[in-house]
Design a protein around this motif. Structure first.
Motif, PDB file in Angstrom:
ATOM      1  N   PHE A 107      34.372  47.024  56.115  1.00 17.61           N
ATOM      2  CA  PHE A 107      33.845  47.980  55.125  1.00 17.61           C
ATOM      3  C   PHE A 107      34.867  49.087  54.872  1.00 17.61           C
ATOM      4  O   PHE A 107      35.081  49.491  53.717  1.00 17.61           O
ATOM      5  N   GLU A 108      35.463  49.593  55.925  1.00 14.79           N
ATOM      6  CA  GLU A 108      36.454  50.660  55.767  1.00 14.79           C
ATOM      7  C   GLU A 108      37.648  50.183  54.951  1.00 14.79           C
ATOM      8  O   GLU A 108      38.130  50.901  54.052  1.00 14.79           O
ATOM      9  N   LEU A 109      38.146  48.983  55.262  1.00 14.56           N
ATOM     10  CA  LEU A 109      39.328  48.478  54.580  1.00 14.56           C
ATOM     11  C   LEU A 109      39.050  48.164  53.113  1.00 14.56           C
ATOM     12  O   LEU A 109      39.794  48.595  52.227  1.00 14.56           O
ATOM     13  N   VAL A 110      37.983  47.416  52.873  1.00 13.70           N
ATOM     14  CA  VAL A 110      37.720  46.942  51.509  1.00 13.70           C
ATOM     15  C   VAL A 110      37.222  48.078  50.614  1.00 13.70           C
ATOM     16  O   VAL A 110      37.816  48.377  49.566  1.00 13.70           O
ATOM     17  N   ILE A 111      36.147  48.728  51.029  1.00 17.31           N
ATOM     18  CA  ILE A 111      35.558  49.764  50.183  1.00 17.31           C
ATOM     19  C   ILE A 111      36.381  51.050  50.219  1.00 17.31           C
ATOM     20  O   ILE A 111      36.670  51.645  49.178  1.00 17.31           O
ATOM     21  N   GLY A 112      36.770  51.477  51.424  1.00 11.99           N
ATOM     22  CA  GLY A 112      37.487  52.746  51.555  1.00 11.99           C
ATOM     23  C   GLY A 112      38.820  52.749  50.829  1.00 11.99           C
ATOM     24  O   GLY A 112      39.128  53.673  50.062  1.00 11.99           O
ATOM     25  N   ILE A 113      39.631  51.697  51.051  1.00 15.77           N
ATOM     26  CA  ILE A 113      40.949  51.658  50.415  1.00 15.77           C
ATOM     27  C   ILE A 113      40.811  51.446  48.904  1.00 15.77           C
ATOM     28  O   ILE A 113      41.547  52.063  48.116  1.00 15.77           O
ATOM     29  N   THR A 114      39.869  50.603  48.475  1.00 18.20           N
ATOM     30  CA  THR A 114      39.677  50.383  47.034  1.00 18.20           C
ATOM     31  C   THR A 114      39.301  51.678  46.320  1.00 18.20           C
ATOM     32  O   THR A 114      39.888  52.027  45.283  1.00 18.20           O
ATOM     33  N   LEU A 115      38.320  52.384  46.871  1.00 15.24           N
ATOM     34  CA  LEU A 115      37.926  53.652  46.247  1.00 15.24           C
ATOM     35  C   LEU A 115      39.054  54.676  46.320  1.00 15.24           C
ATOM     36  O   LEU A 115      39.245  55.459  45.381  1.00 15.24           O
ATOM     37  N   GLY A 116      39.800  54.667  47.415  1.00 16.77           N
ATOM     38  CA  GLY A 116      40.911  55.608  47.546  1.00 16.77           C
ATOM     39  C   GLY A 116      41.994  55.366  46.511  1.00 16.77           C
ATOM     40  O   GLY A 116      42.545  56.319  45.936  1.00 16.77           O
ATOM     41  N   VAL A 117      42.306  54.096  46.263  1.00 15.00           N
ATOM     42  CA  VAL A 117      43.321  53.772  45.254  1.00 15.00           C
ATOM     43  C   VAL A 117      42.836  54.157  43.857  1.00 15.00           C
ATOM     44  O   VAL A 117      43.574  54.746  43.061  1.00 15.00           O
ATOM     45  N   LEU A 118      41.587  53.825  43.551  1.00 15.22           N
ATOM     46  CA  LEU A 118      41.047  54.148  42.221  1.00 15.22           C
ATOM     47  C   LEU A 118      41.049  55.648  41.952  1.00 15.22           C
ATOM     48  O   LEU A 118      41.449  56.100  40.872  1.00 15.22           O
ATOM     49  N   THR A 119      40.608  56.423  42.937  1.00 14.10           N
ATOM     50  CA  THR A 119      40.555  57.872  42.741  1.00 14.10           C
ATOM     51  C   THR A 119      41.939  58.516  42.800  1.00 14.10           C
ATOM     52  O   THR A 119      42.193  59.510  42.108  1.00 14.10           O
ATOM     53  N   GLY A 120      42.835  57.940  43.618  1.00 16.00           N
ATOM     54  CA  GLY A 120      44.188  58.484  43.683  1.00 16.00           C
ATOM     55  C   GLY A 120      44.942  58.296  42.397  1.00 16.00           C
ATOM     56  O   GLY A 120      45.738  59.165  41.982  1.00 16.00           O
ATOM     57  N   LEU A 121      44.724  57.164  41.726  1.00 15.49           N
ATOM     58  CA  LEU A 121      45.389  56.906  40.440  1.00 15.49           C
ATOM     59  C   LEU A 121      44.752  57.683  39.296  1.00 15.49           C
ATOM     60  O   LEU A 121      45.376  57.879  38.255  1.00 15.49           O
ATOM     61  N   ARG A 122      43.493  58.101  39.501  1.00 18.94           N
ATOM     62  CA  ARG A 122      42.769  58.843  38.452  1.00 18.94           C
ATOM     63  C   ARG A 122      42.359  60.224  38.952  1.00 18.94           C
ATOM     64  O   ARG A 122      41.235  60.663  38.739  1.00 18.94           O
ATOM     65  N   ARG A 123      43.264  60.882  39.606  1.00 17.30           N
ATOM     66  CA  ARG A 123      42.965  62.190  40.194  1.00 17.30           C
ATOM     67  C   ARG A 123      42.586  63.198  39.111  1.00 17.30           C
ATOM     68  O   ARG A 123      43.261  63.324  38.093  1.00 17.30           O
ATOM     69  N   GLY A 124      41.462  63.906  39.357  1.00 22.47           N
ATOM     70  CA  GLY A 124      40.998  64.914  38.423  1.00 22.47           C
ATOM     71  C   GLY A 124      40.047  64.398  37.368  1.00 22.47           C
ATOM     72  O   GLY A 124      39.449  65.190  36.634  1.00 22.47           O
ATOM     73  N   ARG A 125      39.870  63.078  37.289  1.00 19.39           N
ATOM     74  CA  ARG A 125      38.960  62.511  36.303  1.00 19.39           C
ATOM     75  C   ARG A 125      37.540  62.434  36.867  1.00 19.39           C
ATOM     76  O   ARG A 125      37.330  62.624  38.070  1.00 19.39           O
ATOM     77  N   PRO A 126      36.546  62.135  36.029  1.00 19.75           N
ATOM     78  CA  PRO A 126      35.154  62.106  36.502  1.00 19.75           C
ATOM     79  C   PRO A 126      34.915  61.161  37.677  1.00 19.75           C
ATOM     80  O   PRO A 126      34.154  61.485  38.589  1.00 19.75           O
TER      81      PRO A 126
END
Length: 307
Positions: A107-126
């Motif tokens: 769960f940490e690897l799949v969900i955590g890293i996926t969400l981290g990449v998405l938010t890191g690439l879209r920093r400041g967006r909704p």
């Protein structure tokens, strides 16, 4: 690399001895384990003396520790106060907790890293703001609250899962308990990945890769993500031992008879042999996990070399 591994293994010896000594001393000051064997009534002096001789509790504390460590290196972790060898308890408990930990780590690897990449690439967006708020809520809510709520909703109200895990504790039964166990760590992994991605996105090597016209997916996976995972791997490596040792609450909620359950029973009954034995193995797990994390650094970042 070989010299580094040998050096690290040698460094683990004093850490292991110091950690087990501290655990042994702390557990042996919890109270009088003989009193717990006699139930609510106090043991008579003759019975108490006999029990202490039988379990070696009449020896000085330093001698008890030396004897215990000598037995550990032969694979003997002592005998629980019910007469069952601690190794038998470990053989039944550790496979269950290992499966639970694997589910939590996934769960940490799949969900955590996926969400981290998405938010890191879209920093400041909704989407970044929404994920940050969600992870803050997850971190703020205690594990026992999350576990009880999911058990009541999914198990009692909606009947999607069994409220209690069976003795077999299959991977399917451990999905929800694994999510509960991983919830807080998953939130931290998301935030770590997000921060690392956002920082490395502005690095020179990423700008160079973009200027070369490399595909976006290759830039993210081969350059950006690979270097950004170093702090995440560090956290997950240290989290493995924490998940296995910190599963007491989760295992109690879902009636899982794993390491956490045995530790809880050992502490409740003042069974020093059980508690010290299980924690000794957890110390080894923690040390080995940290060694593997250090070796993974060289895989993730070719600039890191061990001489």
């Amino acid at each position: 690399m070989g010299r580094y591994v040998v050096r690290r293994l040698l460094q683990m010896i004093p850490v292991f001895v110091g950690a087990t000594l501290l655990i042994f001393l702390m557990v042996n000051v919890m109270g009088d384990p003989v009193a717990g064997l006699c139930g609510e009534r106090a043991c008579d002096p003759a019975t108490a003396a006999q029990l202490k001789r039988e379990f070696g509790l009449d020896q000085p504390l330093w001698r008890q520790y030396v004897t215990y460590m000598g037995n550990v290196f032969t694979g003997d972790f002592g005998t629980a106060f019910n007469g069952q060898p601690v190794t038998e308890l470990m053989a039944a408990a550790f496979p269950v907790t290992i499966r639970l930990t694997i589910v939590a780590i996934l769960f940490e690897l799949v969900i955590g890293i996926t969400l981290g990449v998405l938010t890191g690439l879209r920093r400041g967006r909704p989407v970044d703001t929404a994920v940050l708020l969600a992870t803050l809520v997850v971190i703020s809510v205690p594990t026992f609250v999350t576990g009880v709520l999911l058990k009541l909703l999914l198990g009692v109200e909606w009947h999607w899962i069994k409220p209690s895990v069976s003795q077999q504790a299959t991977f399917g039964e451990l999905i929800v308990p694994g999510l509960v166990l991983a919830a807080v760590s998953l939130a931290y992994v998301t935030r770590l990945t997000r921060t690392s991605i956002a920082e490395n996105k502005r690095s020179d090597y990423v700008r160079t890769a973009v200027a070369k016209g490399l595909p976006r997916r290759r830039i993210i996976t081969r350059h950006l993500l690979r270097n950004s995972l170093i702090p995440v791997v560090t956290f997950i490596g240290t989290d493995i031992g924490a998940l296995m040792g910190g599963a007491i609450v989760t295992e109690r909620i879902f009636n899982i008879h794993g390491v956490g359950y045995q530790l809880y029973q050992g502490i409740l009954r003042q069974n020093t042999q059980t508690v010290v034995g299980f924690v000794t193995v957890l110390v080894l797990v923690f040390l080995i996990a940290n060694l593997l994390v250090d070796l993974l650094y060289a895989v993730l970042d070719p600039r890191i070399r061990y001489d």
